[in-house]
Design a protein around this motif. Sequence first.
Motif, PDB file in Angstrom:
ATOM      1  N   GLY A 131     -51.762 -10.578 -15.671  1.00  0.00           N
ATOM      2  CA  GLY A 131     -51.724  -9.796 -16.888  1.00  0.00           C
ATOM      3  C   GLY A 131     -52.715 -10.291 -17.918  1.00  0.00           C
ATOM      4  O   GLY A 131     -53.575 -11.131 -17.647  1.00  0.00           O
ATOM      5  N   TRP A 187     -47.967  -7.391 -18.085  1.00  0.00           N
ATOM      6  CA  TRP A 187     -47.879  -8.140 -16.835  1.00  0.00           C
ATOM      7  C   TRP A 187     -47.542  -7.153 -15.722  1.00  0.00           C
ATOM      8  O   TRP A 187     -46.626  -6.348 -15.858  1.00  0.00           O
ATOM      9  CB  TRP A 187     -46.799  -9.211 -16.931  1.00  0.00           C
ATOM     10  N   GLU A 198     -44.544 -15.390 -13.851  1.00  0.00           N
ATOM     11  CA  GLU A 198     -44.591 -14.816 -15.200  1.00  0.00           C
ATOM     12  C   GLU A 198     -43.903 -15.736 -16.202  1.00  0.00           C
ATOM     13  O   GLU A 198     -44.417 -15.962 -17.311  1.00  0.00           O
ATOM     14  CB  GLU A 198     -43.938 -13.435 -15.210  1.00  0.00           C
ATOM     15  N   LEU A 212     -48.440 -12.330 -24.505  1.00  0.00           N
ATOM     16  CA  LEU A 212     -48.696 -11.680 -23.225  1.00  0.00           C
ATOM     17  C   LEU A 212     -48.530 -10.185 -23.448  1.00  0.00           C
ATOM     18  O   LEU A 212     -47.419  -9.703 -23.678  1.00  0.00           O
ATOM     19  CB  LEU A 212     -47.710 -12.188 -22.166  1.00  0.00           C
TER      20      LEU A 212
END
Length: 402
Positions: free
Chosen positions: A73, A68, A44, A65
Amino acid sequence: MSAELTAGNSYENVYLIFADAAGHSDIVASNPRDRAARAFDLLEDRVLDRVRIVQQEHRCGYARLWHWHGDGGLIVIFDEDESVGLETTLGIAEKLVSLVLKHLQDEFQQMEIKGSLHLRVGVHKGTITYRGSDAHGSIRSPDINFAAHLEKGTPPDTVAISGEVYHVAGPKHTGKYRRVGSLEGREVYLLVGNGTERDVARSWIAAHGLHGNTRVFGYHERPSQHEKARLLNIANHDVLEVGTALHTSSNYLVTTERPATYRDAAENYLRRGGVYRCYLMDPDCDDTERVAQERGENLAKKISGSLKAFSDFKRRMGADGDRLEVFQLPSYPAMTVFGFDMATDHGLLLYSPYLPTVHADAKVERGGMPHYLASRSSGGLYDSIGLMVTSLTSAPGVERVL
């Protein structure tokens, strides 16, 4: 450079990247929980770093983003200048499966993570209505749904882009992508990357089959007694079984072994009012002798044994046993079929075309032949098998014997 979307507004030409770690479950199962968690936290972090770097390179207004879930994600990109959004999107997506993935694989090795890390990336563009930063997970859009489906269908370690993205990408990018097929009516292009165009096309066909395919579940051999019992347990009122001798099924019904999973399921099904119709070959027909010679087995004896087992089971069931009906076929069925409520919208068919026997020493046992489970969603394939079953069971000479 950084900008925010406004809640309640609709935005066109929003770019959507779904990224997912293929092999996540294998890594989780093969490593201590804390080590696996650190590994995917690192994934991540690297994805977030790449989004920030590429956004700054292209001075893109919005690149975030949105959510996730441990192994992947959704990244959302938008700029008033669509070409900026496009360059940012493809820059992120392509670097994820080249630079970022390579570095992560090295870092996983240094962390002594067991298992292989691979990434799938799907890219699409479309329109969304923004509901605010606290509602990212609940924003609904056909384009978001398609981007998610595209990622799930992408072969590992590559980028798939939709036709909508490809047709605005321009020659700088289009030469790197190869059209491989379609998904849900939309064109799909894959990044060629380090392989050849042939490699890319092969990976898509391996994952999706040829055009016009239909959904079935394949098994390398006959499903177990337990799995067949699961099918009986969900049948409502009509079960049909076709085969040469139905030797295995009939033995399940009179077995002295415990647990008698299939017999229990059959008893419960008949007691709740279901009809169970079985079709096996006539032990005295010409085809029985021919198949017996080809396979080097006493097929007539197996059929007679099955008839006795069905009779014993039927007698033991008393009045409920009247709903077990056994028929003889005058010819070789060339397949086994286990059908459930076939005429209804939720019908199911477990079937196996019999492989030919070249000579008795090289025969494949019927239980070792490939089996397939089809449903109404299988479309024409389901209808074709159903038509064959109807032809077999209603042919002249079919006779009820129990």
